[in-house]
Design an enzyme around this catalytic site. Structure first.
Site, PDB file in Angstrom:
ATOM      1  N   CYS A   1      23.576 -26.468 -28.527  1.00 34.56           N
ATOM      2  CA  CYS A   1      24.554 -27.537 -28.283  1.00 34.56           C
ATOM      3  C   CYS A   1      24.573 -28.433 -29.514  1.00 34.56           C
ATOM      4  O   CYS A   1      24.926 -27.991 -30.597  1.00 34.56           O
ATOM      5  CB  CYS A   1      24.248 -28.296 -26.989  1.00 34.56           C
TER       6      CYS A   1
ATOM      7  N   ARG B   1      21.409 -29.928 -23.735  1.00 37.21           N
ATOM      8  CA  ARG B   1      22.370 -29.225 -22.871  1.00 37.21           C
ATOM      9  C   ARG B   1      22.108 -27.718 -22.895  1.00 37.21           C
ATOM     10  O   ARG B   1      22.246 -27.043 -21.869  1.00 37.21           O
ATOM     11  CB  ARG B   1      23.806 -29.532 -23.331  1.00 37.21           C
TER      12      ARG B   1
END
Length: 280
Positions: free
Chosen positions: A238, A243
């Site tokens: 990410c 994430r």
């Protein structure tokens, strides 16, 4: 949750409520918004500040084995303690912590399915009281970096037909339309775009509206449609790795994929490297 490959990696809010006074369970709150813990947290939970507690202050890296041992010992955690992680943003940083703690060999790790979002929606209790636990002597194993990807490995994998890159950012970040996430200037890079060949599967598509994970069947379909299958070597990324750690958790713990690594250097590194190839 028995439908998942490793259902033991998740607990629901009812299980947590039943184990608030269990001395062998340690709740850890890891939030993107580091002020949420002071607003209120699940009784007995300790605060993990990702900007401080697990970062090496002199290099862009995590605490070493000794650093993790000191942190866990301070929180009264033993090698037999069941660690239960949760947080905001559908468990971004909770999943990141799970991934990091897995490297150092802690066996009993769980996420609260739905995190803070579900706990709050159900009207369950919060407290502002900060718990204090008797210190222990925790022993971590040397970091197992087989679940972590580094830039040279990612670069080498660009020519490997068995490697699949997953960019879990938003479509706007992936396309190059958005260089900096709003309110996240510290996660910036020199250029916008994505790593060549990466499939865009935003982390959020794996979650229901209440913050819980989608069913195993739904999750499997999401990835299969992008040619992400268990026989491939998969790398998720990410901007800074939180994430993509969420996606790593989904693939390894919920779907049972065995060859998945999280590239925590992610776009803040790749997008600023001299001569690193990008696509838009």
């Amino acid at each position: 949750m028995s439908e998942y490959a490793h259902p033991e990696a998740l607990v629901d809010t009812s299980w947590v409520a039943d184990h608030l006074n269990d001395s062998n369970v340690r709740l850890i709150e890891a939030d993107e918004d580091v002020l949420l813990y002071e607003v209120g947290h699940i009784p007995g939970a300790v605060k993990l500040d990702w900007h401080v507690d697990v970062q090496n202050p002199l290099s862009r890296d995590f605490v070493d084995q000794e650093g993790l041992e000191k942190l866990f010992s301070k929180w009264g955690i033993t090698n037999d303690t069941t660690i239960v992680l949760y947080g905001d943003r559908n468990n971004w940083y909770a999943a990141y912590s799970y991934w990091l703690f897995t490297q150092y060999g802690h066996k009993n790790l769980k996420l609260i399915n739905g995190g803070r979002t579900k706990w709050e929606a159900e009207g369950r209790p919060y407290t502002k009281e900060v718990p204090h636990y008797e210190a222990t002597t925790y022993h971590a194993q040397p970091a197992d970096e087989s679940i972590r990807a580094f830039r040279d490995q990612v670069l080498a994998g660009l020519n490997d037909s068995n490697v699949r890159l997953i960019d879990v950012r938003s479509p706007q970040e992936y396309s190059g339309e958005l260089l900096h996430m709003v309110n996240y200037p510290q996660e910036g890079a020199q250029r916008a775009g994505h790593i060549p060949g990466a499939k865009n599967i935003p982390w959020a598509v794996t979650a229901n509206a209440d913050g819980t994970f989608k069913s195993a069947e739904e999750l499997s379909e999401i990835y299969k449609n992008k040619d992400i299958t268990p026989d491939k070597n998969i790398v998720s990324y990410c901007r800074i790795g939180e994430r993509s750690a969420h996606t790593w958790f989904v693939l390894t713990r919920l779907l049972g994929f065995e060859n998945v690594r999280n590239y925590d250097g992610s776009w803040t590194e790749w997008g600023s490297l001299v001569r690193s190839p990008i696509e838009r």
